[in-house]
Structures are given as C-alpha cells and as structure tokens.
Motif scaffolding. Structure first.
Motif, short mmCIF file in Angstrom:
data_model
loop_
_atom_site.label_atom_id
_atom_site.label_comp_id
_atom_site.label_asym_id
_atom_site.label_seq_id
_atom_site.Cartn_x
_atom_site.Cartn_y
_atom_site.Cartn_z
N TYR A 46 0.85 -1.18 0.00
CA TYR A 46 0.00 0.00 0.00
C TYR A 46 0.89 1.24 0.00
O TYR A 46 2.03 1.22 0.45
CB TYR A 46 -0.86 0.07 1.26
CG TYR A 46 -1.96 -0.95 1.37
CD1 TYR A 46 -1.72 -2.21 1.92
CD2 TYR A 46 -3.26 -0.64 0.97
CE1 TYR A 46 -2.74 -3.14 2.04
CE2 TYR A 46 -4.29 -1.56 1.10
CZ TYR A 46 -4.01 -2.80 1.64
OH TYR A 46 -5.03 -3.72 1.77
N GLN A 90 0.49 5.53 1.02
CA GLN A 90 -0.28 6.71 1.39
C GLN A 90 0.49 7.94 0.94
O GLN A 90 1.56 8.25 1.48
CB GLN A 90 -0.56 6.80 2.89
CG GLN A 90 -1.44 7.99 3.22
CD GLN A 90 -1.77 8.10 4.69
OE1 GLN A 90 -1.05 7.60 5.54
NE2 GLN A 90 -2.87 8.76 4.99
N LEU A 109 -4.82 5.27 2.23
CA LEU A 109 -3.97 4.15 1.86
C LEU A 109 -4.48 3.54 0.56
O LEU A 109 -5.64 3.17 0.46
CB LEU A 109 -3.98 3.09 2.96
CG LEU A 109 -3.29 3.43 4.26
CD1 LEU A 109 -3.57 2.36 5.30
CD2 LEU A 109 -1.80 3.60 4.06
N PHE A 162 4.19 7.20 2.11
CA PHE A 162 4.39 6.21 3.16
C PHE A 162 3.97 4.86 2.60
O PHE A 162 2.82 4.68 2.19
CB PHE A 162 3.56 6.59 4.39
CG PHE A 162 3.78 5.74 5.59
CD1 PHE A 162 2.77 4.93 6.07
CD2 PHE A 162 5.00 5.75 6.24
CE1 PHE A 162 2.98 4.14 7.20
CE2 PHE A 162 5.22 4.96 7.36
CZ PHE A 162 4.20 4.15 7.84
N LEU A 192 3.38 0.81 2.94
CA LEU A 192 3.06 -0.22 3.91
C LEU A 192 2.97 -1.57 3.23
O LEU A 192 2.35 -1.70 2.17
CB LEU A 192 1.72 0.07 4.59
CG LEU A 192 1.72 1.10 5.71
CD1 LEU A 192 0.30 1.52 6.02
CD2 LEU A 192 2.37 0.55 6.97
N GLN A 227 -5.87 -9.25 8.07
CA GLN A 227 -4.87 -8.49 7.34
C GLN A 227 -4.04 -7.70 8.34
O GLN A 227 -4.57 -6.97 9.15
CB GLN A 227 -5.50 -7.57 6.29
CG GLN A 227 -4.45 -6.88 5.42
CD GLN A 227 -4.97 -6.44 4.06
OE1 GLN A 227 -4.59 -5.39 3.59
NE2 GLN A 227 -5.82 -7.19 3.41
N PHE A 275 -0.43 -5.37 9.15
CA PHE A 275 0.46 -4.41 8.50
C PHE A 275 1.84 -4.37 9.14
O PHE A 275 2.00 -4.55 10.35
CB PHE A 275 -0.14 -3.00 8.57
CG PHE A 275 -1.37 -2.82 7.72
CD1 PHE A 275 -2.62 -3.16 8.20
CD2 PHE A 275 -1.25 -2.32 6.44
CE1 PHE A 275 -3.74 -3.00 7.41
CE2 PHE A 275 -2.38 -2.16 5.64
CZ PHE A 275 -3.62 -2.50 6.12
N GLY A 276 2.83 -4.09 8.31
CA GLY A 276 4.18 -3.82 8.79
C GLY A 276 4.30 -2.39 9.27
O GLY A 276 3.35 -1.61 9.19
N PRO A 277 5.48 -1.99 9.73
CA PRO A 277 5.67 -0.65 10.30
C PRO A 277 5.76 0.45 9.26
O PRO A 277 5.62 1.63 9.59
CB PRO A 277 6.97 -0.78 11.08
CG PRO A 277 7.71 -1.88 10.39
CD PRO A 277 6.66 -2.84 9.91
#
Lengths: 112, 117
Positions: B36, B38, B44, B88, B90, B106, B108-110
C-alpha cells in the motif's frame, strides 16, 4: 476516485470526553467496514469492524455506528484517554472485491 | 507467532534513482502479500497484491513494480523514482487463498517513509 473519505484531518479532545471520528463512502456495494489505529512509526492495527447487516457494534470504549442510507460511519471513543492519541483510518470492502479501500485518516489528540 | 518486517524505515532518494523496499513475513506459509501507499492528503492505496510466488496483481498503473522471489518476501521496486512517488509505503499480509476481508486477517508492517527530492 477516493471512495472512502475522512474529511477531518485532525481532532483534539479533552481527556474523559467523547471523541467522534467520521467517515463517508461513495460505493453502495461496500458491506464491511473497519477502523484501524496507527501510532507513529508503526503499521495500522485493527480496532473495530462492522458489517452492513448491523448499524452498531460496540467493543469496550469503542463503538462504531453505520448509517447505510447516508453512506456514513462514525467511531465513538468514550471516555477518551491520552493513549488513544493516534491516526485513525476507516476502511471498506465489498464481497466480490479484492482489497480494502482506506480513508485519508484522522489524527486524534487527547489532551490530558 | 507471525511477524512482518519492512526496511528501511525511512528513505530519502533523488529523482531518477532506483528504489528497492523489502518486506518479509515470519511464522506463516503461503501468505497473501500487499503493498500500500499513502501519499500526502490521500488514503492508503493498494498498489500490488500477491497470492503466491511470481503471482502479482497490479492495482494502479504507475512507476513501480513488485516481485515475490520467495514465499514470504515481497519487494517493491522502481527503476527511476519520480517526485510523485513520495509517500508512506506499507506492506501487509493475510492468510493465503482468496482476498481476506475479515477484521483479523490483514496485518500491516511498520511502513517506510520515502521522500523523493
């Protein structure tokens, strides 16, 4: 283009009061909605969800309301705590789809 | 337990330079993987998703590409960055098979903050 919208980029609330975060969508096929919470330098984490067969879902201090006719959902946090300060994303999906559609996020600041 | 890693956390690159962002997942097999982005003032946006090695779908035509050389590794690349690639990024994973849209499926990573100058 932006099928899920969060029109308030930021919100400040006093500790102990209610925080209300709003989300609007345009696609009438959406039937499942989620709220994610994101702290700085971390990925979003799931907070609460609601299916279109319901108009309210509650989990502790968090309640999500869905108004299908208005294509609007809101997240209520009562009472608000400083640890709730984060960016909140709403997301939507539909049954035959293959992705979540995310809003732009609302940055919540809870003032002690 | 499952964990997802992304690196680097932040990146500043000049226009026209290449890009490689990496995402790895531990503790699960054959996950679905997602990239993803943003951008400023936007939500996102799903860029790519993969249901298996070398099986990648692109959602938005653009200057980026994705590859999945191993089951739990997902790479986002560009040959020449544009200013509009700033944002950003993701990575996320879900259990394998069809798109999972339930609340607990689902993760998400950092994220990576990319600035193109």
């Amino acid at each position: 283009d932006q099928q899920v919208k969060q029109n308030s980029p930021s919100l400040s609330v006093q500790e102990g009061r209610i925080s209300i975060l709003n989300c609007d969508y345009t696609n009438s096929m959406f039937d499942y909605f989620l709220w994610y919470k994101k702290y700085p330098a971390e990925g979003p984490t799931f907070l609460i969800s609601i299916s279109s067969i319901k108009d309210k879902n509650e989990d502790g201090r968090f309640t999500v309301f869905l108004n299908k006719s208005a294509k609007h959902l809101s997240l209520h946090i009562v009472p608000s705590q400083p640890g709730d300060s984060a960016v909140y994303f709403c997301a939507a999906s539909y049954r035959a789809g293959n992705q979540f559609y995310f809003g732009t996020g609302t940055s919540l600041t809870v003032i002690p | 337990s499952q964990t997802i890693h992304q690196w680097p956390a932040t990146l500043v690159q000049p226009v026209g330079s290449p890009l490689s962002l990496e995402c790895t997942v531990e503790g699960t097999s054959n996950p679905n993987l997602y990239w993803y982005r943003q951008a400023a003032g936007r939500g996102l946006q799903l860029l790519f998703y993969s249901i298996g090695i070398d099986q990648i779908s692109s959602e938005v035509p653009q200057n980026l590409s994705a590859s999945r050389p191993q089951d739990r590794q997902f790479i986002l690349s560009s040959k020449k960055l544009l200013l509009s690639d700033s944002g950003f990024y993701l990575c996320a994973w879900s259990t394998g098979g069809a798109f999972k849209r339930s609340y607990n499926e689902q993760f998400f990573g950092p994220g990576t903050r990319l600035t193109v100058l």
